[in-house]
Scaffold this motif. Structure first.
Motif, short mmCIF file in Angstrom:
data_model
loop_
_atom_site.label_atom_id
_atom_site.label_comp_id
_atom_site.label_asym_id
_atom_site.label_seq_id
_atom_site.Cartn_x
_atom_site.Cartn_y
_atom_site.Cartn_z
N ALA A 1 0.83 -1.21 0.00
CA ALA A 1 0.00 0.00 0.00
C ALA A 1 0.86 1.26 0.00
O ALA A 1 0.58 2.22 -0.74
CB ALA A 1 -0.93 -0.01 1.21
N ASP A 2 1.91 1.26 0.80
CA ASP A 2 2.77 2.45 0.90
C ASP A 2 3.53 2.71 -0.40
O ASP A 2 3.68 3.87 -0.82
CB ASP A 2 3.77 2.30 2.05
N VAL A 3 4.02 1.65 -1.04
CA VAL A 3 4.77 1.82 -2.28
C VAL A 3 3.84 2.27 -3.41
O VAL A 3 4.17 3.17 -4.18
CB VAL A 3 5.51 0.52 -2.65
N LEU A 4 2.66 1.65 -3.49
CA LEU A 4 1.71 2.04 -4.53
C LEU A 4 1.31 3.49 -4.37
O LEU A 4 1.32 4.27 -5.34
CB LEU A 4 0.47 1.14 -4.46
N HIS A 5 0.98 3.88 -3.14
CA HIS A 5 0.59 5.28 -2.91
C HIS A 5 1.76 6.23 -3.13
O HIS A 5 1.64 7.23 -3.84
CB HIS A 5 0.05 5.45 -1.49
N GLY A 6 2.91 5.89 -2.53
CA GLY A 6 4.02 6.83 -2.52
C GLY A 6 4.67 7.05 -3.87
O GLY A 6 5.08 8.17 -4.20
N LEU A 7 4.75 6.01 -4.69
CA LEU A 7 5.44 6.15 -5.98
C LEU A 7 4.50 6.56 -7.11
O LEU A 7 4.95 6.80 -8.23
CB LEU A 7 6.17 4.85 -6.33
N THR A 8 3.20 6.69 -6.82
CA THR A 8 2.28 7.29 -7.78
C THR A 8 1.85 8.68 -7.33
O THR A 8 1.05 9.33 -7.99
CB THR A 8 1.03 6.40 -7.97
N HIS A 9 2.39 9.11 -6.19
CA HIS A 9 2.09 10.43 -5.62
C HIS A 9 3.03 11.46 -6.25
O HIS A 9 4.11 11.13 -6.72
CB HIS A 9 2.31 10.37 -4.11
N THR A 10 2.59 12.71 -6.27
CA THR A 10 3.45 13.81 -6.73
C THR A 10 3.61 14.82 -5.61
O THR A 10 2.62 15.40 -5.18
CB THR A 10 2.86 14.50 -7.96
N PRO A 11 4.85 15.05 -5.10
CA PRO A 11 6.09 14.35 -5.43
C PRO A 11 6.13 12.95 -4.83
O PRO A 11 5.37 12.65 -3.90
CB PRO A 11 7.16 15.26 -4.82
N LYS A 12 7.02 12.11 -5.32
CA LYS A 12 7.12 10.74 -4.85
C LYS A 12 7.64 10.70 -3.42
O LYS A 12 8.47 11.53 -3.02
CB LYS A 12 8.03 9.91 -5.78
N GLU A 13 7.17 9.70 -2.65
CA GLU A 13 7.57 9.59 -1.25
C GLU A 13 7.45 8.15 -0.78
O GLU A 13 6.67 7.36 -1.34
CB GLU A 13 6.71 10.50 -0.36
N LEU A 14 8.23 7.81 0.22
CA LEU A 14 8.14 6.51 0.89
C LEU A 14 8.31 6.74 2.38
O LEU A 14 9.12 7.57 2.79
CB LEU A 14 9.25 5.56 0.40
N PRO A 15 7.57 6.01 3.23
CA PRO A 15 7.74 6.20 4.68
C PRO A 15 9.03 5.56 5.17
O PRO A 15 9.46 4.52 4.65
CB PRO A 15 6.51 5.52 5.28
N PRO A 16 9.67 6.14 6.18
CA PRO A 16 10.98 5.67 6.63
C PRO A 16 10.97 4.31 7.30
O PRO A 16 12.04 3.70 7.45
CB PRO A 16 11.44 6.76 7.60
N LYS A 17 9.82 3.79 7.70
CA LYS A 17 9.81 2.50 8.40
C LYS A 17 10.36 1.37 7.54
O LYS A 17 10.83 0.36 8.06
CB LYS A 17 8.41 2.16 8.89
#
Length: 320
Positions: free
Chosen positions: A21-37
């Protein structure tokens, strides 16, 4: 020997589902992001332990200094019979509190990693054989139903980890902590403090390049767990100070135009040369800001301790 009890509150595939869920959301988001956990697989945890020993990375040493000097005072002020630690990991720093809290009866470490909890409990029971350890695998950012243990309770959230939460997330977290507190309970909170920009940036961009490897390790995690084809070497490590928001940002910057395929998500992610993924926010604090955030969550700051250089703070607060 006192029994070690483990309560599992996370489904078996909780980590895998959250990563997807985090990768799908974060890498299709603008700007791209990933949580540090997602830094903290086995290799990431090893790298972070190495980071804590680097000359540039002061927070671990600064917090340990406070714990060594103030644990007896913390014990006297709180009279805690139960210690609850959120994001306990190896429980290494907690030993100073466990030694000082002479009236302690129960320790409740909370972490997403079952292996970290069992490893820490095994070591602690050798040192404190009469301690009742009630470990929980849980996401500490969500509401928790703690086991029944003697009060008063001291809830500890150490390491400056609260800085990894965005402001709205911090308020939700602090409100959830407030709900855990009964009259007489307290929160011990670790916060890294605002200081000179060069000191802050160096702590997240060390000369040996260990933090750069740690940052890029999140791409290796995605490759392994989700069948992606990231080449970590095609991304540069970036650490910068956001003066307006008073936080450090870690980013990964694409060195060239490229596309990454993530097989398990049936996803292709394009990157322009120079495009970045934000992988961590690490907010730095001032005493008045901490006091205000606690107040908004229904808690009152009662004690404030810093290391000798004024780089890091531990604060004690109670419900109002």
């Amino acid at each position: 020997m006192s029994p070690f009890q483990l309560t599992r509150t996370l489904p078996d595939d909780a980590a895998g589902a959250a990563l997807r869920a985090d990768v799908l959301h974060g890498l299709t988001h603008t700007p791209k992001e990933l949580p540090p956990k997602w830094f903290y697989d086995a290799r990431g945890s090893e790298l972070f332990e190495e980071i804590t020993r680097l000359p540039e990375y002061y927070p671990t040493r600064a917090e340990r200094e406070i714990l060594v000097e103030r644990s007896a005072e913390i014990a006297a002020v709180t009279g805690a019979r139960t210690l609850v630690e959120l994001g306990s990991g190896s429980s290494e720093k907690t030993r100073h509190l466990l030694d000082a809290l002479t009236g302690l009866r129960s320790y409740v470490p909370v972490d997403v990693s079952e292996s970290a909890l069992t490893g820490a409990a095994t070591a602690l029971l050798d040192e404190h054989p009469d301690l009742d350890i009630r470990a929980m695998t849980a996401d500490f950012t969500r509401a928790l139903e703690l086991p029944v243990t003697p009060g008063p309770r001291l809830v500890a959230f150490l390491g400056g980890t609260i800085g990894n939460l965005l402001p709205g997330e911090r308020q939700a977290f602090l409100r959830a902590v407030r709900e855990m507190l009964s009259p007489g309970d307290a929160l011990l909170l670790g916060t890294d403090l605002v200081k000179e920009e060069d000191v802050l940036v160096a702590a997240y961009d060390d000369a040996a390049g260990v933090t750069a490897e740690f940052n890029r390790n999140v791409l290796a995690v995605i490759d392994r767990e989700l069948g992606a084809d990231f080449d970590p070497d095609t991304f540069a490590h970036v650490a910068l100070w956001n003066r307006e928001k008073e936080w450090i940002e870690m980013r990964l910057r694409a060195r060239q135009t490229l596309k990454v395929t993530i097989r398990d998500l049936d996803l292709v992610v394009p990157f322009e040369a120079g495009e970045e993924i934000r992988t961590e926010v690490s907010a730095k604090f001032r005493q008045e800001g901490v006091r205000n955030e606690l107040a908004h969550a229904g808690m009152k700051l009662s004690e404030w301790w810093t290391d000798s250089a004024g780089r890091f703070a531990l604060s004690l607060s109670t419900a109002v």
